[in-house]
Design a protein around this motif. Structure first.
Motif: not given
Length: 410
Positions: A221-249
């Motif tokens: 979606i970000r490649t389709l709508l590169p200037d949409n702030g919420e698209v970029t925000g959601l991608l950043a949010l997912m990446l920062l949460i996913e980054a912690r997966r190995a330590a979560r359990f």
């Protein structure tokens, strides 16, 4: 092949193909009921055929072809006019490929197609999660904090509106995307959340296939709508949460709270990318939306090398901003957790208690209240709150964690 092996194969195919088959039939025939019934008949036929003949080389194609035939058979039975028969026969014999439009990825195209702006936001989200996201009815109901039968009625009403209003299931053009993207982002966020921490009692606590797919589609979606702030925000949010997966359990499978996680196990590359995206949106100088603020909160958390270094004042300020954008009780509950880091458990508990009327059936409410009571040494009340959280159900890893915390109180 045994009947058990056939059922196992069907289960795998169901997870991977059900949503695609239903959405494809819906677009083709314009009727959700026909699509779902034809798909169900195709899977039932597979149980019988695959047990004798084995799983075909391309199970998805077999199911799609069979479901198409089932749908056409039903149309033929119900049609009263000759042109209906001709239309069905044409679809059966030579269905021309549909134009791809602005979106090349099939699953993303289906999500944008289902998120029609004529439907209420909640209805399009629930319907898309069911037909395309592959989530079960109980999982969707838990995501919306409602009973399963209530969610079923909402989806039924959405289908009825599609039929009554003759809402077309056509592939969206590039001009359609901005009007639909908010619903698509909401769907992907809920899919990601179900993968990040599964809500069902019989599932693994983490479903990496869901989080990976949500991230993949958000990147597209970000490649389709590169200037949409919420698209970029959601991608950043997912990446920062996913980054912690190995330590979560822990090694025994129990969830590890954020303040106790081994931060050296976090994925540095994902964190760096997430931080870069957050900075990119800050530099844009636009008023941030919900996902951008959530991403900024997670950026603060992942900036601290030690939990004791967390900038709680900045996190609380960001939650204050988020409350203005999304004044939901869940946001208020998460803000209370941040307040505990800034002003202590007693102040946070007062904020949590005020939410009881709105979140009495929400497991995280009781678990948060129990943790704050435990910190304050009010063990008897904490035990009662832990019990309330445990009785509301959830995945087995979370239940084991809450049970151990309760039993440690004596």
């Amino acid at each position: 092949m045994s009947a058990i092996d056939a059922r196992d194969a069907i289960t795998r195919a169901h997870r991977e193909e059900w949503a695609r088959v239903v959405a494809s039939l819906t677009r083709r025939f314009g009727d959700l009921d026909i699509a779902e019934e034809a798909a169900a008949e195709a899977f039932a036929a597979a149980v019988e055929r695959w047990a004798d003949d084995g799983v075909p080389p391309h199970p998805g194609g077999w199911l799609t072809t069979t479901a198409n035939r089932k749908a056409i058979d039903r149309i033929r039975r119900e049609a009263k006019r000759t042109d209906k028969h001709k239309e069905a026969q044409a679809l059966y014999d030579d269905d021309p490929p549909e134009p791809i439009g602005a979106i090349e990825d099939e699953r993303l195209r289906l999500i944008f197609t289902c998120c029609h702006p004529a439907l209420a936001m909640e209805a399009r989200m629930a319907l898309t999660l069911r037909l395309v996201g592959g989530l079960t009815m109980p999982e969707i109901a838990r995501a919306f904090l409602v009973q399963e039968d209530a969610m079923g009625r909402r989806i039924t009403r959405a289908k009825a509106k599609i039929k009554a209003a003759r809402i077309p299931y056509r592939v969206p053009s590039a001009e359609d995307l901005p009007a639909r993207v908010s619903g698509v982002l909401a769907v992907l966020f809920l899919v990601f959340n179900e993968g990040y921490l599964a809500t069902g009692p019989d599932t693994d606590p983490v479903r990496p296939n869901l989080t990976a797919e949500a991230i993949r589609l958000t990147r597209l979606i970000r490649t389709l709508l590169p200037d949409n702030g919420e698209v970029t925000g959601l991608l950043a949010l997912m990446l920062l949460i996913e980054a912690r997966r190995a330590a979560r359990f822990s090694v025994n499978g129990e969830p590890v709270p954020l303040d106790r996680q081994d931060r050296t196990a976090w994925d540095a590359a994902l964190i760096a990318e997430g931080h870069r995206l957050v900075r990119e949106r800050l530099a844009a100088g636009e008023a941030p939306g919900r996902y951008q603020v959530l991403a900024a909160i997670n950026a603060v958390h992942t900036s601290a090398d030690d939990a004791r270094d967390t900038d709680w004042s900045q996190i609380v300020a960001l939650y204050d901003q988020l409350v203005r954008l999304d004044p939901s009780p869940i946001v208020a509950l998460n803000r209370a957790v941040a307040i505990a880091g800034l002003d202590g458990a007693e102040v946070a508990l007062a904020a949590v208690v005020r939410l009881e009327g709105k979140l009495a059936g929400y497991r995280a409410y009781h678990a948060t209240r129990a943790d704050l009571l435990r910190r304050l040494g009010r063990n008897l009340e904490a035990r009662t709150a832990y019990t309330a959280a445990i009785e509301l159900g959830g995945n087995s890893a979370e239940t084991a964690f809450l049970t151990r915390r309760r039993d440690e109180l004596g």
